[in-house]
Design a protein around this motif. Structure first.
Motif, PDB file in Angstrom:
ATOM      1  N   ASN A  73       0.869  -1.170   0.000  1.00  0.00           N
ATOM      2  CA  ASN A  73       0.000   0.000   0.000  1.00  0.00           C
ATOM      3  C   ASN A  73       0.917   1.234   0.000  1.00  0.00           C
ATOM      4  O   ASN A  73       1.671   1.442   0.958  1.00  0.00           O
ATOM      5  CB  ASN A  73      -0.894  -0.015   1.239  1.00  0.00           C
ATOM      6  CG  ASN A  73      -1.842   1.155   1.277  1.00  0.00           C
ATOM      7  OD1 ASN A  73      -1.908   1.957   0.344  1.00  0.00           O
ATOM      8  ND2 ASN A  73      -2.582   1.251   2.355  1.00  0.00           N
ATOM      9  N   GLU A  75       0.288   4.473   0.297  1.00  0.00           N
ATOM     10  CA  GLU A  75      -0.085   5.652   1.074  1.00  0.00           C
ATOM     11  C   GLU A  75       0.722   5.828   2.355  1.00  0.00           C
ATOM     12  O   GLU A  75       1.187   6.928   2.639  1.00  0.00           O
ATOM     13  CB  GLU A  75      -1.593   5.642   1.352  1.00  0.00           C
ATOM     14  CG  GLU A  75      -2.383   5.997   0.116  1.00  0.00           C
ATOM     15  CD  GLU A  75      -3.701   5.255   0.030  1.00  0.00           C
ATOM     16  OE1 GLU A  75      -4.086   4.597   1.016  1.00  0.00           O
ATOM     17  OE2 GLU A  75      -4.318   5.316  -1.036  1.00  0.00           O
ATOM     18  N   PRO A  76       0.936   4.776   3.176  1.00  0.00           N
ATOM     19  CA  PRO A  76       1.751   4.985   4.373  1.00  0.00           C
ATOM     20  C   PRO A  76       3.198   5.370   4.034  1.00  0.00           C
ATOM     21  O   PRO A  76       3.815   6.178   4.733  1.00  0.00           O
ATOM     22  CB  PRO A  76       1.713   3.642   5.105  1.00  0.00           C
ATOM     23  CG  PRO A  76       0.700   2.811   4.449  1.00  0.00           C
ATOM     24  CD  PRO A  76       0.363   3.441   3.134  1.00  0.00           C
ATOM     25  N   GLU A  78       4.151   7.046   1.330  1.00  0.00           N
ATOM     26  CA  GLU A  78       4.133   8.441   0.877  1.00  0.00           C
ATOM     27  C   GLU A  78       4.032   9.408   2.048  1.00  0.00           C
ATOM     28  O   GLU A  78       4.730  10.425   2.082  1.00  0.00           O
ATOM     29  CB  GLU A  78       2.976   8.661  -0.096  1.00  0.00           C
ATOM     30  CG  GLU A  78       3.179   7.985  -1.440  1.00  0.00           C
ATOM     31  CD  GLU A  78       1.935   7.998  -2.313  1.00  0.00           C
ATOM     32  OE1 GLU A  78       0.817   8.171  -1.776  1.00  0.00           O
ATOM     33  OE2 GLU A  78       2.088   7.818  -3.532  1.00  0.00           O
ATOM     34  N   SER A  79       3.183   9.099   3.024  1.00  0.00           N
ATOM     35  CA  SER A  79       3.051  10.000   4.173  1.00  0.00           C
ATOM     36  C   SER A  79       4.322  10.009   5.008  1.00  0.00           C
ATOM     37  O   SER A  79       4.735  11.060   5.516  1.00  0.00           O
ATOM     38  CB  SER A  79       1.842   9.625   5.023  1.00  0.00           C
ATOM     39  OG  SER A  79       2.010   8.354   5.594  1.00  0.00           O
ATOM     40  N   ALA A  80       4.980   8.859   5.142  1.00  0.00           N
ATOM     41  CA  ALA A  80       6.247   8.811   5.877  1.00  0.00           C
ATOM     42  C   ALA A  80       7.323   9.613   5.143  1.00  0.00           C
ATOM     43  O   ALA A  80       8.116  10.321   5.769  1.00  0.00           O
ATOM     44  CB  ALA A  80       6.697   7.366   6.067  1.00  0.00           C
ATOM     45  N   GLU A  82       6.782  12.211   3.200  1.00  0.00           N
ATOM     46  CA  GLU A  82       6.463  13.622   3.412  1.00  0.00           C
ATOM     47  C   GLU A  82       6.969  14.091   4.764  1.00  0.00           C
ATOM     48  O   GLU A  82       7.518  15.180   4.892  1.00  0.00           O
ATOM     49  CB  GLU A  82       4.954  13.852   3.319  1.00  0.00           C
ATOM     50  CG  GLU A  82       4.403  13.820   1.929  1.00  0.00           C
ATOM     51  CD  GLU A  82       2.893  14.026   1.903  1.00  0.00           C
ATOM     52  OE1 GLU A  82       2.277  14.172   2.981  1.00  0.00           O
ATOM     53  OE2 GLU A  82       2.338  14.034   0.796  1.00  0.00           O
ATOM     54  N   SER A  83       6.784  13.262   5.755  1.00  0.00           N
ATOM     55  CA  SER A  83       7.239  13.615   7.098  1.00  0.00           C
ATOM     56  C   SER A  83       8.760  13.720   7.149  1.00  0.00           C
ATOM     57  O   SER A  83       9.308  14.649   7.739  1.00  0.00           O
ATOM     58  CB  SER A  83       6.744  12.579   8.102  1.00  0.00           C
ATOM     59  OG  SER A  83       7.192  12.895   9.382  1.00  0.00           O
ATOM     60  N   GLN A  87       7.639  17.902   4.575  1.00  0.00           N
ATOM     61  CA  GLN A  87       6.562  18.465   3.779  1.00  0.00           C
ATOM     62  C   GLN A  87       5.212  18.340   4.468  1.00  0.00           C
ATOM     63  O   GLN A  87       4.256  18.963   4.052  1.00  0.00           O
ATOM     64  CB  GLN A  87       6.503  17.774   2.415  1.00  0.00           C
ATOM     65  CG  GLN A  87       7.752  18.013   1.592  1.00  0.00           C
ATOM     66  CD  GLN A  87       7.796  17.158   0.343  1.00  0.00           C
ATOM     67  OE1 GLN A  87       7.079  16.188   0.225  1.00  0.00           O
ATOM     68  NE2 GLN A  87       8.655  17.521  -0.576  1.00  0.00           N
ATOM     69  N   SER A  88       5.138  17.525   5.496  1.00  0.00           N
ATOM     70  CA  SER A  88       3.855  17.356   6.168  1.00  0.00           C
ATOM     71  C   SER A  88       3.578  18.552   7.071  1.00  0.00           C
ATOM     72  O   SER A  88       4.480  19.276   7.477  1.00  0.00           O
ATOM     73  CB  SER A  88       3.841  16.070   6.986  1.00  0.00           C
ATOM     74  OG  SER A  88       4.710  16.185   8.095  1.00  0.00           O
ATOM     75  N   LYS A  90       2.670  18.495  10.137  1.00  0.00           N
ATOM     76  CA  LYS A  90       3.285  18.260  11.441  1.00  0.00           C
ATOM     77  C   LYS A  90       4.766  18.636  11.414  1.00  0.00           C
ATOM     78  O   LYS A  90       5.271  19.278  12.344  1.00  0.00           O
ATOM     79  CB  LYS A  90       3.123  16.792  11.832  1.00  0.00           C
ATOM     80  CG  LYS A  90       3.716  16.460  13.172  1.00  0.00           C
ATOM     81  CD  LYS A  90       3.590  14.982  13.479  1.00  0.00           C
ATOM     82  CE  LYS A  90       4.305  14.697  14.780  1.00  0.00           C
ATOM     83  NZ  LYS A  90       4.640  13.297  14.914  1.00  0.00           N
TER      84      LYS A  90
END
Length: 161
Positions: A73, A75-76, A78-80, A82-83, A87-88, A90
């Motif tokens: 998957n 999505e996890p 990609e979010s990691a 970004e972090s 870029q996130s 947070k």
């Protein structure tokens, strides 16, 4: 609703997106890569890619990485990413908080007490030394370099907490 089979063009677009995500993973440092929860085979393939000097070998390895990623998957990951890259939302918030602490510590003596209260595990001697280096810097380039070093120190303290 029935599962409509993907067109060959859509399959290729997905494969290219996963391969591009794999390329982003190959640009990470080993410490950043270890922060992600990736299958061992994918981690090994990324390490091999980074080791290969040949452009053609890297191209083939990147295709292999893309193939390995088809079962994941994205999505996890990609979010990691970004972090990690800041870029996130947070990550941006944390960056601004650290900048505020740095400014307050350089301007106000009492801010050090507040910082040490909020982050009690901070090495008091190290933070005082960092502040002293910034205040004693004589030229502007020295002051900027010392200020960046202070920022890195504060970032490490905040991330440990």
């Amino acid at each position: 609703m029935e599962d409509v089979p993907l067109s060959k063009s859509e399959q290729k677009r997905r494969a290219l997106r996963l391969q591009a995500l794999g390329r982003q993973l190959t640009e990470l440092k080993p410490t950043q890569l270890s922060e992600l929860t990736l299958p061992d085979q994918l981690t090994s393939a990324i390490a091999d890619y980074q080791r290969f000097p040949s452009r053609e070998a890297r191209r083939r390895q990147l295709q292999f990485i893309g193939r390995l990623m088809r079962g994941l998957n994205p999505e996890p990951i990609e979010s990691a990413l970004e972090s990690i890259r800041g870029q996130s939302a947070k990550a941006r918030y944390e960056h601004h908080q650290i900048e505020r602490w740095r400014e307050r510590l350089l301007e106000d003596q009492e801010a050090l007490t507040e910082f040490l209260t909020e982050f009690p595990e901070t090495n008091r001697q190290d933070i005082r030394h960092q502040l002293q280096v910034v205040h004693k810097a004589k030229t502007e380039p020295q002051r900027r370099a010392a200020s960046r070093a202070l920022f890195r120190f504060l970032k490490a303290v905040v991330q440990e907490a």
